[in-house]
Design a protein around this motif. Structure first.
Motif, PDB file in Angstrom:
ATOM      1  N   VAL A 629     -38.775   6.761 -63.598  1.00  0.00           N
ATOM      2  CA  VAL A 629     -40.084   7.229 -64.066  1.00  0.00           C
ATOM      3  C   VAL A 629     -41.014   7.278 -62.861  1.00  0.00           C
ATOM      4  O   VAL A 629     -40.745   6.663 -61.826  1.00  0.00           O
ATOM      5  N   PRO A 630     -42.114   8.023 -62.924  1.00  0.00           N
ATOM      6  CA  PRO A 630     -43.022   8.105 -61.779  1.00  0.00           C
ATOM      7  C   PRO A 630     -43.484   6.728 -61.320  1.00  0.00           C
ATOM      8  O   PRO A 630     -43.859   5.881 -62.125  1.00  0.00           O
ATOM      9  N   ASP A 631     -43.449   6.524 -60.006  1.00  0.00           N
ATOM     10  CA  ASP A 631     -43.820   5.223 -59.446  1.00  0.00           C
ATOM     11  C   ASP A 631     -44.269   5.430 -58.002  1.00  0.00           C
ATOM     12  O   ASP A 631     -43.693   6.246 -57.277  1.00  0.00           O
ATOM     13  N   ASP A 632     -45.298   4.692 -57.579  1.00  0.00           N
ATOM     14  CA  ASP A 632     -45.889   4.909 -56.254  1.00  0.00           C
ATOM     15  C   ASP A 632     -45.406   3.882 -55.238  1.00  0.00           C
ATOM     16  O   ASP A 632     -46.205   3.169 -54.633  1.00  0.00           O
ATOM     17  N   HIS A 633     -44.112   3.826 -55.006  1.00  0.00           N
ATOM     18  CA  HIS A 633     -43.562   2.822 -54.107  1.00  0.00           C
ATOM     19  C   HIS A 633     -43.110   3.403 -52.768  1.00  0.00           C
ATOM     20  O   HIS A 633     -42.574   2.683 -51.930  1.00  0.00           O
ATOM     21  N   LEU A 634     -43.295   4.692 -52.532  1.00  0.00           N
ATOM     22  CA  LEU A 634     -42.854   5.312 -51.290  1.00  0.00           C
ATOM     23  C   LEU A 634     -44.054   5.592 -50.382  1.00  0.00           C
ATOM     24  O   LEU A 634     -45.134   5.935 -50.855  1.00  0.00           O
ATOM     25  N   ALA A 635     -43.832   5.460 -49.081  1.00  0.00           N
ATOM     26  CA  ALA A 635     -44.887   5.711 -48.096  1.00  0.00           C
ATOM     27  C   ALA A 635     -44.469   6.842 -47.180  1.00  0.00           C
ATOM     28  O   ALA A 635     -43.293   6.982 -46.838  1.00  0.00           O
ATOM     29  N   ASP A 636     -45.433   7.659 -46.775  1.00  0.00           N
ATOM     30  CA  ASP A 636     -45.108   8.720 -45.832  1.00  0.00           C
ATOM     31  C   ASP A 636     -44.982   8.135 -44.433  1.00  0.00           C
ATOM     32  O   ASP A 636     -45.480   7.043 -44.157  1.00  0.00           O
ATOM     33  N   PRO A 637     -44.311   8.843 -43.522  1.00  0.00           N
ATOM     34  CA  PRO A 637     -44.085   8.293 -42.181  1.00  0.00           C
ATOM     35  C   PRO A 637     -45.199   8.547 -41.190  1.00  0.00           C
ATOM     36  O   PRO A 637     -45.003   8.339 -40.006  1.00  0.00           O
ATOM     37  N   TRP A 638     -46.383   8.982 -41.641  1.00  0.00           N
ATOM     38  CA  TRP A 638     -47.461   9.296 -40.708  1.00  0.00           C
ATOM     39  C   TRP A 638     -48.641   8.349 -40.867  1.00  0.00           C
ATOM     40  O   TRP A 638     -49.089   7.771 -39.889  1.00  0.00           O
ATOM     41  N   VAL A 639     -49.165   8.229 -42.067  1.00  0.00           N
ATOM     42  CA  VAL A 639     -50.334   7.374 -42.270  1.00  0.00           C
ATOM     43  C   VAL A 639     -50.108   6.313 -43.339  1.00  0.00           C
ATOM     44  O   VAL A 639     -50.964   5.482 -43.572  1.00  0.00           O
ATOM     45  N   GLY A 640     -48.956   6.340 -43.995  1.00  0.00           N
ATOM     46  CA  GLY A 640     -48.611   5.264 -44.912  1.00  0.00           C
ATOM     47  C   GLY A 640     -49.225   5.339 -46.279  1.00  0.00           C
ATOM     48  O   GLY A 640     -49.410   4.312 -46.933  1.00  0.00           O
ATOM     49  N   HIS A 641     -49.566   6.548 -46.766  1.00  0.00           N
ATOM     50  CA  HIS A 641     -50.067   6.666 -48.131  1.00  0.00           C
ATOM     51  C   HIS A 641     -49.013   6.173 -49.129  1.00  0.00           C
ATOM     52  O   HIS A 641     -47.810   6.305 -48.893  1.00  0.00           O
ATOM     53  N   ALA A 642     -49.460   5.658 -50.246  1.00  0.00           N
ATOM     54  CA  ALA A 642     -48.559   5.329 -51.356  1.00  0.00           C
ATOM     55  C   ALA A 642     -48.384   6.591 -52.197  1.00  0.00           C
ATOM     56  O   ALA A 642     -49.287   7.000 -52.920  1.00  0.00           O
ATOM     57  N   TRP A 643     -47.225   7.199 -52.094  1.00  0.00           N
ATOM     58  CA  TRP A 643     -46.934   8.447 -52.796  1.00  0.00           C
ATOM     59  C   TRP A 643     -46.261   8.153 -54.131  1.00  0.00           C
ATOM     60  O   TRP A 643     -45.422   7.256 -54.236  1.00  0.00           O
ATOM     61  N   THR A 644     -46.612   8.920 -55.136  1.00  0.00           N
ATOM     62  CA  THR A 644     -45.952   8.800 -56.427  1.00  0.00           C
ATOM     63  C   THR A 644     -44.664   9.611 -56.402  1.00  0.00           C
ATOM     64  O   THR A 644     -44.689  10.816 -56.127  1.00  0.00           O
ATOM     65  N   TYR A 645     -43.567   8.921 -56.649  1.00  0.00           N
ATOM     66  CA  TYR A 645     -42.253   9.566 -56.677  1.00  0.00           C
ATOM     67  C   TYR A 645     -41.880   9.908 -58.112  1.00  0.00           C
ATOM     68  O   TYR A 645     -42.073   9.103 -59.023  1.00  0.00           O
ATOM     69  N   GLU A 646     -41.365  11.114 -58.314  1.00  0.00           N
ATOM     70  CA  GLU A 646     -40.839  11.522 -59.607  1.00  0.00           C
ATOM     71  C   GLU A 646     -39.414  12.016 -59.408  1.00  0.00           C
ATOM     72  O   GLU A 646     -39.167  12.848 -58.524  1.00  0.00           O
ATOM     73  N   PRO A 647     -38.466  11.521 -60.194  1.00  0.00           N
ATOM     74  CA  PRO A 647     -37.072  11.945 -60.014  1.00  0.00           C
ATOM     75  C   PRO A 647     -36.876  13.404 -60.395  1.00  0.00           C
ATOM     76  O   PRO A 647     -37.648  13.977 -61.167  1.00  0.00           O
ATOM     77  N   SER A 648     -35.827  13.992 -59.845  1.00  0.00           N
ATOM     78  CA  SER A 648     -35.486  15.379 -60.155  1.00  0.00           C
ATOM     79  C   SER A 648     -34.545  15.381 -61.355  1.00  0.00           C
ATOM     80  O   SER A 648     -33.332  15.232 -61.218  1.00  0.00           O
ATOM     81  N   LEU A 649     -35.120  15.541 -62.534  1.00  0.00           N
ATOM     82  CA  LEU A 649     -34.352  15.511 -63.772  1.00  0.00           C
ATOM     83  C   LEU A 649     -34.184  16.917 -64.330  1.00  0.00           C
ATOM     84  O   LEU A 649     -34.945  17.838 -64.009  1.00  0.00           O
ATOM     85  N   VAL A 650     -33.199  17.064 -65.179  1.00  0.00           N
ATOM     86  CA  VAL A 650     -32.927  18.347 -65.819  1.00  0.00           C
ATOM     87  C   VAL A 650     -33.924  18.539 -66.958  1.00  0.00           C
ATOM     88  O   VAL A 650     -34.166  17.614 -67.745  1.00  0.00           O
TER      89      VAL A 650
END
Length: 672
Positions: A629-650
């Motif tokens: 499910v959407p979750d903001d546990h990933l960071a970008d490699p430039w400034v470290g924002h907390a990005w919301t990840y959503e899986p690629s589902l059918v």
């Protein structure tokens, strides 16, 4: 193709004459320490630095600079030298913050004589450090390799050299700094743009990003600065726009940083980073706006990035969009932080006199300060909206042009699917977005073959509270794993990729139907403790045999029953059905498997394995965490924002996966 290293990773060097390129964004001094077979630096004469730039086999720059090129000839090194440690340090008189956490993350690359990158590494996770050990070139069994180090020292150059075992570390550090100080007057300024690596976003779920500190009290959106032609993207006025994550596992709190790109003054998002063309495509003007001149505007173009193939150009373009969104959002957040800070300061100053705290004068001061804050924020939002419109226009042309490996399951490209003849460059794991730009999604792409395993977190404790039904969440997590497996099967040539499943209790039967129904699994899902043991023994044997064959150069001598196709092992409901021996084998596969084509996808709730205590911590850290499910546990490699990840589902009700897997099964039948 460039090997993009993470901290601690090594890569073999096929050349003996090399160039080490360093881009730091601010002037830094660079040196190299030579070590013997025990790693010992035998004295100051074994250190190349601005005061003594040339040693046999290596030469460094004589001055502090934002860009460096070190010349290395491994054959010319003394026979006693088995290691070269390349280090960076901030000169003591550098203007601005005297710590690596407040400057762009240095980027390093090892190049062959033709200028082609062999390996690259961006130093991230730095904070108060003023010196850092960047790369290590070392000789092992007659062959040279490069290792990404990233070891920082808050004690500066003295502490770094002391850690190298030099008894005169303090004297040598002082001599290096003195030689550098003499050259600072002619130090090379930061370039307008510098290379930035492309690497996967990082998991920040196990550590909290280091808090940024507020520095100067000027805003990049201050009208005074804009009136003088200041660039709103030249860098934040304070350190708040340069957050960074804490040290740790490359996918577990560490971010692969990159320097801010130069932006054209007052203009839209610039596309001038190394893997995109320097001419920025422009979004179409809004219908209500009258176009200037003849009304002709450059339009975004899919594949508008450098690369040897369209897939590589699209991959680099997607990463360019990812970076641009990260940076424009960082600038906006920095401006808002500045506006808030200035509001508080102005109110404090206006009301410092107790006589002004009551009455109309106090109210007027508050209103004026609030109006200035609103004006600054509105300016910042206008710049952000302009950049978002441009990126949205680019996304509209890029997304439909993505190949199957990069495309969402709802893309029309799947309806004309045919089994490819070669493996792709990268794979889509999902989508990423920020709260300031929710409608704009950036595909999350990772390079293939996978360098580490994936963990689909089925635990409800760390996810959305709306999922009260743990069974529903576990089923959804298994669907994410199946969708990933289906995509991997679909984007590889027939017979070059195989999927195996461990489902000890049979809890994933419903989610596995697309794979089992199409008959594309290498074997039926393994159930029970016996099934777990059998499949782990088989894959462990494959890893051992292939490793020995590669070391001995005898790949043709492998037994006929060893399947040389890449293997994906899906493990559901770990650790159910696993004894201590099986757990050990799983950890072995996670560590050693990716290098020889055995990859792992675990569907698990970490709490289920709590009984093992810290024994399994290395396993969790070695895997890249995804969520169903959407979750903001990933960071970008430039400034470290907390990005919301959503899986690629059918999409619900779609039969596209079944159609694609049916085509995969038919093609496999032809090649048997």
């Amino acid at each position: 193709m460039t090997a993009e290293l993470v901290r601690g990773q090594n890569h073999p060097l096929s050349q003996v004459r090399l160039t080490i390129r360093i881009s730091a964004g601010v002037p830094v001094l660079v040196g190299a320490a030579l070590g013997d077979e025990n790693g010992t630096v035998r004295g100051p004469r074994w250190v190349a630095h601005p005061g003594a730039p040339a040693l046999p086999g290596i030469e460094v720059s004589r001055q502090a600079a934002a860009e460096h090129r070190l010349a290395v000839d491994l054959d010319a090194l003394p026979e006693a030298v088995h290691r070269i440690d390349v280090f960076l340090a901030l000169p003591p008189t550098t203007t601005g913050p005297l710590r690596f956490g407040a400057v762009p993350s240095p980027y390093t690359a090892v190049e062959d004589p033709d200028g082609s990158e062999l390996a690259s590494y961006t130093l991230t996770g730095l904070d108060t450090e003023t010196a850092v050990l960047a790369l290590e070139l070392y000789r092992r069994q007659g062959a040279w390799k490069v290792r990404a180090m990233g070891q920082g020292y808050a004690g500066g150059l003295h502490a770094l050299l002391d850690d190298q075992g030099l008894p005169q570390a303090g004297d040598l550090a002082a001599a290096i700094q003195e030689a550098t100080a003499q050259s600072l007057a002619r130090a090379i300024p930061a370039p307008s743009a510098r290379p930035v690596p492309t690497s996967a976003p990082q998991d920040t779920s196990a550590a909290t990003p280091s808090p940024s500190t507020t520095g100067e009290t000027t805003s990049p959106y201050d009208p005074q600065h804009l009136s003088h032609g200041a660039n709103p993207y030249d860098g934040p006025a304070d350190a708040a726009a340069q957050p960074h994550a804490a040290d740790g596992n490359p996918y577990d709190a560490e971010t692969l940083g990159a320097a801010p790109q130069a932006r054209s003054a007052g203009g839209p998002v610039d596309y001038t980073h190394p893997r995109r063309h320097s001419t920025p495509p422009q979004p179409p003007p809004p219908p209500s706006a009258a176009p200037p001149g003849d009304g002709q505007h450059a339009r975004p173009v899919a594949g508008d990035a450098v690369g040897w193939s369209m897939d590589e150009r699209l991959y680099n373009q997607v990463w360019g969009m990812f970076e641009d969104l990260a940076r424009t959002t960082a600038a906006y957040r920095s401006a808002v932080d500045f506006a808030d800070t200035r509001l508080e300061k102005e109110i404090d100053q206006a009301l410092a006199d107790p006589r002004d705290r009551l009455g109309s004068s106090g109210d007027a001061a508050r209103e004026a300060a609030q109006a200035r804050r609103t004006h600054l924020v509105d300016q910042a939002r206008a710049v952000l909206d302009r950049d978002l419109a441009q990126l949205a226009a680019e996304s509209e042309v890029v997304e439909p042009a993505l190949p199957p490996a990069y495309a969402g399951w709802d893309s029309p490209v799947w309806h004309g699917y045919r089994v490819p003849t070669e493996a792709p460059l990268a794979l889509r794991l999902g989508e990423l977005h920020l709260p300031e730009s929710v409608p704009l999604r950036i595909p999350m792409l990772v390079r293939l073959p996978l360098e580490r395993g994936l963990w689909v977190d089925s635990g409800s404790a760390a996810l959305d509270d709306s999922f009260r039904d743990s069974a529903e969440l576990r089923h959804l997590a298994m669907e994410v794993a199946v969708a990933l497996a289906a995509r991997l099967l679909a984007v590889h040539p027939a017979g070059e990729f195989a999927v195996q499943v461990i489902d000890p209790a049979g809890a994933g039967v419903r989610a596995l139907l697309p794979l089992t129904g199409a008959g594309v699994l290498a074997a039926p899902p393994a159930t029970g403790a016996a099934g777990v043991t059998e499949i782990l023994e088989r894959l462990t044997r494959r890893v051992d045999l292939v490793q020995m064959a590669l070391r001995g150069g005898a790949a043709a001598a492998l037994p006929a029953d060893v399947d040389m196709a890449q293997q994906l092992l899906i493990v559901n409901d770990f650790p159910h059905g696993f004894d201590d021996r099986a757990v050990t084998r799983l950890r072995y596969l996670a560590d050693e498997g990716p290098a020889v084509g055995v990859h792992l996808v675990m569907v698990a709730d970490r709490e289920d394995a709590a009984a093992y205590g810290p024994l399994l911590d290395p396993l969790w850290r070695s895997l890249m965490r995804l969520t169903p499910v959407p979750d903001d546990h990933l960071a970008d490699p430039w400034v470290g924002h907390a990005w919301t990840y959503e899986p690629s589902l059918v999409p619900g009700g779609s039969q596209i996966v079944q159609q694609v897997l049916a085509e995969v099964a038919r093609e496999r039948t032809k090649h048997r």
